[in-house]
Design an enzyme around this catalytic site. Structure first.
Site, PDB file in Angstrom:
ATOM      1  N   GLY A  22     -13.786  22.571  33.447  1.00  0.00           N
ATOM      2  CA  GLY A  22     -14.051  21.866  32.358  1.00  0.00           C
ATOM      3  C   GLY A  22     -15.116  21.215  32.147  1.00  0.00           C
ATOM      4  O   GLY A  22     -16.370  21.937  31.730  1.00  0.00           O
ATOM      5  N   GLY A  23     -15.265  19.853  32.287  1.00  0.00           N
ATOM      6  CA  GLY A  23     -16.500  18.860  31.986  1.00  0.00           C
ATOM      7  C   GLY A  23     -17.958  19.616  32.353  1.00  0.00           C
ATOM      8  O   GLY A  23     -18.851  19.695  31.659  1.00  0.00           O
ATOM      9  N   GLY A  83     -10.479  16.149  34.653  1.00  0.00           N
ATOM     10  CA  GLY A  83     -11.264  14.956  34.214  1.00  0.00           C
ATOM     11  C   GLY A  83     -11.329  13.764  34.855  1.00  0.00           C
ATOM     12  O   GLY A  83     -12.108  12.913  34.452  1.00  0.00           O
ATOM     13  N   SER A  93     -11.459  18.796  37.848  1.00  0.00           N
ATOM     14  CA  SER A  93     -12.746  18.231  38.714  1.00  0.00           C
ATOM     15  C   SER A  93     -13.516  19.073  39.631  1.00  0.00           C
ATOM     16  O   SER A  93     -13.754  18.824  40.648  1.00  0.00           O
ATOM     17  CB  SER A  93     -12.210  16.978  39.272  1.00  0.00           C
ATOM     18  OG  SER A  93     -11.800  16.012  38.465  1.00  0.00           O
ATOM     19  N   ASN A 145     -14.188  26.433  30.593  1.00  0.00           N
ATOM     20  CA  ASN A 145     -13.498  25.920  29.073  1.00  0.00           C
ATOM     21  C   ASN A 145     -14.245  24.703  28.611  1.00  0.00           C
ATOM     22  O   ASN A 145     -14.200  23.612  29.269  1.00  0.00           O
ATOM     23  CB  ASN A 145     -12.097  25.275  29.717  1.00  0.00           C
ATOM     24  CG  ASN A 145     -11.186  24.627  28.689  1.00  0.00           C
ATOM     25  OD1 ASN A 145     -11.480  24.857  27.352  1.00  0.00           O
ATOM     26  ND2 ASN A 145     -10.202  24.170  28.790  1.00  0.00           N
ATOM     27  N   TRP A 146     -14.862  24.971  27.450  1.00  0.00           N
ATOM     28  CA  TRP A 146     -16.039  23.925  26.936  1.00  0.00           C
ATOM     29  C   TRP A 146     -15.054  23.050  26.166  1.00  0.00           C
ATOM     30  O   TRP A 146     -15.780  22.154  25.520  1.00  0.00           O
ATOM     31  CB  TRP A 146     -16.913  24.949  25.973  1.00  0.00           C
ATOM     32  CG  TRP A 146     -17.933  25.537  26.696  1.00  0.00           C
ATOM     33  CD1 TRP A 146     -18.123  25.473  27.934  1.00  0.00           C
ATOM     34  CD2 TRP A 146     -19.045  26.361  26.172  1.00  0.00           C
ATOM     35  NE1 TRP A 146     -19.225  26.252  28.282  1.00  0.00           N
ATOM     36  CE2 TRP A 146     -19.799  26.605  27.338  1.00  0.00           C
ATOM     37  CE3 TRP A 146     -19.427  26.882  25.045  1.00  0.00           C
ATOM     38  CZ2 TRP A 146     -20.893  27.716  27.032  1.00  0.00           C
ATOM     39  CZ3 TRP A 146     -20.443  27.618  24.791  1.00  0.00           C
ATOM     40  CH2 TRP A 146     -20.991  27.767  25.652  1.00  0.00           C
ATOM     41  N   LYS A 147     -13.800  23.379  25.985  1.00  0.00           N
ATOM     42  CA  LYS A 147     -12.981  22.022  25.140  1.00  0.00           C
ATOM     43  C   LYS A 147     -13.618  22.016  23.775  1.00  0.00           C
ATOM     44  O   LYS A 147     -14.209  22.731  23.381  1.00  0.00           O
ATOM     45  CB  LYS A 147     -12.868  20.870  26.079  1.00  0.00           C
ATOM     46  CG  LYS A 147     -12.288  21.076  27.653  1.00  0.00           C
ATOM     47  CD  LYS A 147     -11.693  20.105  28.331  1.00  0.00           C
ATOM     48  CE  LYS A 147     -11.090  20.683  29.947  1.00  0.00           C
ATOM     49  NZ  LYS A 147     -10.539  19.308  30.412  1.00  0.00           N
ATOM     50  N   HIS A 175      -2.601  24.852  27.960  1.00  0.00           N
ATOM     51  CA  HIS A 175      -3.438  23.950  28.553  1.00  0.00           C
ATOM     52  C   HIS A 175      -2.957  22.713  28.664  1.00  0.00           C
ATOM     53  O   HIS A 175      -2.111  22.141  27.649  1.00  0.00           O
ATOM     54  CB  HIS A 175      -5.159  23.730  28.120  1.00  0.00           C
ATOM     55  CG  HIS A 175      -5.858  22.981  28.838  1.00  0.00           C
ATOM     56  ND1 HIS A 175      -6.005  21.805  28.826  1.00  0.00           N
ATOM     57  CD2 HIS A 175      -6.738  23.543  29.753  1.00  0.00           C
ATOM     58  CE1 HIS A 175      -7.007  21.250  29.561  1.00  0.00           C
ATOM     59  NE2 HIS A 175      -7.238  22.380  30.285  1.00  0.00           N
ATOM     60  N   GLU A 227      -3.462  23.612  37.362  1.00  0.00           N
ATOM     61  CA  GLU A 227      -4.486  22.413  36.873  1.00  0.00           C
ATOM     62  C   GLU A 227      -3.425  21.171  36.885  1.00  0.00           C
ATOM     63  O   GLU A 227      -3.093  20.943  36.000  1.00  0.00           O
ATOM     64  CB  GLU A 227      -5.103  22.758  35.594  1.00  0.00           C
ATOM     65  CG  GLU A 227      -6.194  24.004  35.390  1.00  0.00           C
ATOM     66  CD  GLU A 227      -7.010  23.489  34.346  1.00  0.00           C
ATOM     67  OE1 GLU A 227      -8.230  23.501  34.664  1.00  0.00           O
ATOM     68  OE2 GLU A 227      -6.504  23.769  32.931  1.00  0.00           O
TER      69      GLU A 227
HETATM   70  P1  13P Z   1     -12.194  19.192  34.203  1.00  0.00           P
HETATM   71  O1  13P Z   1     -12.946  20.260  35.008  1.00  0.00           O
HETATM   72  O2  13P Z   1     -13.189  18.450  33.377  1.00  0.00           O
HETATM   73  O3  13P Z   1     -11.493  18.158  35.125  1.00  0.00           O
HETATM   74  O4  13P Z   1     -11.270  20.049  33.340  1.00  0.00           O
HETATM   75  C1  13P Z   1     -10.389  20.932  33.884  1.00  0.00           C
HETATM   76  C2  13P Z   1      -9.967  21.678  32.806  1.00  0.00           C
HETATM   77  O5  13P Z   1      -9.051  21.265  32.107  1.00  0.00           O
HETATM   78  C3  13P Z   1     -10.312  23.035  32.604  1.00  0.00           C
HETATM   79  O6  13P Z   1      -9.447  23.781  31.688  1.00  0.00           O
END
Ligand code: 13P
Length: 247
Positions: A228-229, A170, A207, A7-9, A93, A164
């Protein structure tokens, strides 16, 4: 089969998205028994899809509107993503719930929109730190699942769940693999006993990085990870793919 979803957000510019996708595909596009899916921004989706053609990687939308067409300024429909080659879509999400105030009833409508459009929704659920401290973890997850699936004829549908925990997203403080395994085991039991559905893949997110990814994917009940990150950085995501492949 295990799943690594990225998920590149809203981390990347258009150019950065295209460069990252090209680099990742060059580095590691073929893996055994794992499906990699990238969830780019809506605006870079079409270009990322062109880059992914011919690879084994799948694509997904980060969010969809709950209607197909009409006067909904700024919204993008599940149908449109499907037309552009998406296979999956994230629904509910944590950032949609907490920043954009989406409710369970919105996730229910978005699940329907995905099913109608032929997308596989990935329903994201997770308790907050307050829920956890108040002993309301299962209560929160159960409501998020039951209300999103209500009236959606789920025994005939394909969908995923991503567990999640909000406190792990994050934060650099991930849920331990054994805790995630226990709660995902409970989610699967609930899906089976209360809702009569079996074989729903359930991912862990929050994370995830190259040092802990294998601890999750090695668990019996955890079908993969939603990153995510670390998925938006070439070194970190390619290390995740390598760690997984070498395990
Ligand atoms: P992080 O991996 O940055 O904690 O984010 C997780 C997330 O929200 C994936 O959808």
């Amino acid at each position: 089969m295990k799943y690594i979803f990225a998920n590149w957000k809203m981390y990347l510019s258009f150019d950065e998205s295209c460069i990252l996708m090209s680099q990742l595909l060059q580095e590691k596009s073929e893996m055994q028994n794992v499906e990699v899916a990238i969830f780019p921004s809506s605006i870079s989706f079409s270009e990322i899809e062109k880059l992914a053609r011919g690879s084994q990687w799948s694509l997904g939308a980060q969010n969809v509107a709950w209607v197909e067409k009409g006067a909904y300024t700024g919204a993008v429909s599940a149908q449109l993503f499907s037309e552009l080659g998406a296979k999956y879509a994230l629904v509910g999400h944590s950032e949609r719930r907490h920043i954009f105030h989406e409710k369970n009833e919105d996730t229910q409508k978005k699940m329907s929109a995905c099913f109608e459009a032929g997308l596989i929704p990935v329903l994201c659920i997770g308790e907050t730190q307050e829920d956890l401290e108040a002993g309301k973890r299962q209560y929160r997850l159960q409501r998020q699942i039951d209300e999103a699936l209500m009236g959606n004829n789920i025994s005939e549908r394909s969908f995923f769940i991503a567990y999640e925990p909000v406190w792990a997203i994050g934060s650099g403080s991930a849920c331990t693999a054994s805790d995630a395994e226990d709660i995902i085991g409970w989610i699967k039991l609930h899906l089976k006993d209360a809702l009569g559905v079996d074989n729903v893949p359930v991912l862990y997110g929050g994370s995830v990085d190259a040092t802990n990814v294998v601890s999750y994917t090695a668990q019996a009940s955890i079908d993969g990870v939603l990153v995510g990150g670390c998925s938006a950085k070439f070194d970190e995501f390619s290390s995740i793919l390598k760690a997984f492949d070498g395990a």
